[in-house]
Design an enzyme around this catalytic site. Sequence first.
Site, short mmCIF file in Angstrom:
data_model
loop_
_atom_site.label_atom_id
_atom_site.label_comp_id
_atom_site.label_asym_id
_atom_site.label_seq_id
_atom_site.Cartn_x
_atom_site.Cartn_y
_atom_site.Cartn_z
N ARG A 249 22.26 3.57 -21.46
CA ARG A 249 22.38 2.40 -20.60
C ARG A 249 23.22 2.78 -19.38
NH1 ARG A 249 18.63 0.73 -22.83
NH2 ARG A 249 18.31 -1.21 -23.96
N GLU A 278 19.43 -2.42 -12.35
CA GLU A 278 18.02 -2.05 -12.51
C GLU A 278 17.11 -3.14 -11.98
OE1 GLU A 278 17.20 -0.69 -16.49
OE2 GLU A 278 18.69 0.88 -16.35
N HIS A 297 13.50 3.78 -16.07
CA HIS A 297 13.77 3.24 -17.42
C HIS A 297 12.44 3.07 -18.17
CE1 HIS A 297 16.72 0.56 -19.92
NE2 HIS A 297 15.90 1.24 -20.69
N1 LIG Z 1 16.07 4.57 -21.85
C1 LIG Z 1 15.42 3.88 -22.78
O1 LIG Z 1 14.28 3.48 -22.60
C2 LIG Z 1 16.08 3.64 -24.10
C3 LIG Z 1 15.27 3.44 -25.22
C4 LIG Z 1 15.87 3.28 -26.44
C5 LIG Z 1 17.24 3.30 -26.55
N2 LIG Z 1 18.02 3.44 -25.45
C6 LIG Z 1 19.48 3.45 -25.58
O2 LIG Z 1 19.86 4.61 -26.28
C7 LIG Z 1 21.11 4.37 -26.90
C8 LIG Z 1 21.15 4.98 -28.28
O3 LIG Z 1 20.18 4.42 -29.12
P1 LIG Z 1 20.19 4.72 -30.70
O4 LIG Z 1 18.93 4.18 -31.27
O5 LIG Z 1 20.53 6.13 -30.95
O6 LIG Z 1 21.37 3.77 -31.14
P2 LIG Z 1 22.31 3.89 -32.41
O7 LIG Z 1 22.90 2.53 -32.61
O8 LIG Z 1 21.62 4.53 -33.55
O9 LIG Z 1 23.45 4.89 -31.89
C9 LIG Z 1 24.41 4.52 -30.96
C10 LIG Z 1 25.62 5.38 -31.26
O10 LIG Z 1 26.61 5.12 -30.26
C11 LIG Z 1 27.84 5.35 -30.91
N3 LIG Z 1 29.01 4.90 -30.18
C12 LIG Z 1 29.57 3.68 -30.12
N4 LIG Z 1 30.70 3.74 -29.38
C13 LIG Z 1 30.83 5.03 -28.97
C14 LIG Z 1 31.79 5.71 -28.18
N5 LIG Z 1 32.84 5.08 -27.68
N6 LIG Z 1 31.60 7.03 -27.94
C15 LIG Z 1 30.53 7.67 -28.44
N7 LIG Z 1 29.61 7.08 -29.23
C16 LIG Z 1 29.76 5.78 -29.47
C17 LIG Z 1 27.66 4.61 -32.24
O11 LIG Z 1 28.64 4.99 -33.19
C18 LIG Z 1 26.27 5.06 -32.62
O12 LIG Z 1 26.29 6.21 -33.43
C19 LIG Z 1 21.33 2.87 -26.86
O13 LIG Z 1 22.27 2.60 -25.83
C20 LIG Z 1 20.02 2.32 -26.44
O14 LIG Z 1 20.17 1.14 -25.72
C21 LIG Z 1 17.46 3.64 -24.23
#
Ligand SMILES: NC(=O)c1ccc[n+]([C@@H]2O[C@H](COP(=O)([O-])OP(=O)(O)OC[C@H]3O[C@@H](n4cnc5c(N)ncnc54)[C@H](O)[C@@H]3O)[C@@H](O)[C@H]2O)c1
Length: 362
Positions: A249, A278, A297
């Site tokens: 994000r 965005e 995105h």
């Molecule tokens: N660009 C896109 O189209 C797209 C698509 C899907 C997901 N995403 C984004 O990707 C990200 C990850 O998705 P995911 O499915 O792996 O989610 P997930 O919930 O499995 O993993 C997120 C991780 O972030 C960690 N986290 C929280 N606070 C933190 C910190 N201070 N420092 C480091 N890590 C921390 C959590 O512990 C967790 O392990 C999300 O932000 C999601 O919105 C983007």
Amino acid sequence: MTTETGQGLFRVGVTRDFLQPDGTLGFGDIGLAMLDQAPGVEWEFLAERSTELRPEQVAGFDALAVLGSRISGETLSGAERLAVIARFGVGYDSVDVAACTERGVLLTITPDGTRRPMATVNLTFLLALSHRLLEQDRVARAGDWSRKLEVMGTGLVGKTLGVVGFGNIAREFFTLAKPLGMRHVTSDPYGDPALAVALDVELIGLEELLRRSDFVVVSCALTPETHHLLNEERLTLLKPTAYLISTARGPIIDQAALTTALRERRIAGAGLDVYEQEPPDPDDPLLKLDNVIVTPHALCWTDEWAMLTGRSAIGSILEVAAGRVPEHVVNREAITSDMVQTKLRRYRERSVESASAEAAKR
Ligand SMILES: NC(=O)c1ccc[n+]([C@@H]2O[C@H](COP(=O)([O-])OP(=O)(O)OC[C@H]3O[C@@H](n4cnc5c(N)ncnc54)[C@H](O)[C@@H]3O)[C@@H](O)[C@H]2O)c1
């Protein structure tokens, strides 16, 4: 689409942002046929496309399949009937989760649909940046082969790949990247150390990760704690040869500070799929830099993403329609509430009646 209407039907609203201006489905197959085949379920696209859904748009539905529309407390005011919001994707910063819980609405996401497509997004940026793909493309198009050495790439064997966040996508990405022969490090205060050992990933602090990594991938959740996690000060820790890949994000990175670092070549380059605003302003200086690859995105949007995500989201809706709790519920605290349990009980009864009526027709 079921044409009969009535009180007994489980009604699903699908947000209009799945449709292109000509009315066709932008993503192709997103599993809507599963709704057609489910007895006692009817569905329709919401009449209007809107950035934030209004209360009158969601009234009368038991379930919503949502792509990008925002869901606020206001959206849910008066949504007595609604039992589940199935978000296509894993980010849910566009949904007021507390309001969902308060209203007895389950919020589901689709980690099973996003894991592999997003891992390949990170891999795509890693390979494109390391080989300076777009810069090479520009040199070739200009016919200026004398500049070939200026766009020489970076080999990956022995280099360090650092991923901020050790969640679903990060773990899949590390697995996909394994054959490249890089060292794998991650920083995640909530990361599972046993899982890190199992995947041969070193779990370290953020500052150390930024100092050591040749490629930094931001893949953590956006929370109040991670807003501007990569601020001006932390960005100075990156090596001048490092590349930054941002696919989680936008607000996790201070974009103005990143733009300055890139412009002044304090880091080598970046691959960005997400932004603080965005879409970004077309005049945003970030978009003028030649050491950045930008995507809207949407890099993970593939037929595979649509199919996996659609089946997951629609599958969650059908679980609720059958009176069951779906697997990927975000607000798990809502599951045991009287409101949710009452709705599920009613759907179980309705589902048995629909199945009997269907059997009687045959
Ligand atoms: N660009 C896109 O189209 C797209 C698509 C899907 C997901 N995403 C984004 O990707 C990200 C990850 O998705 P995911 O499915 O792996 O989610 P997930 O919930 O499995 O993993 C997120 C991780 O972030 C960690 N986290 C929280 N606070 C933190 C910190 N201070 N420092 C480091 N890590 C921390 C959590 O512990 C967790 O392990 C999300 O932000 C999601 O919105 C983007």
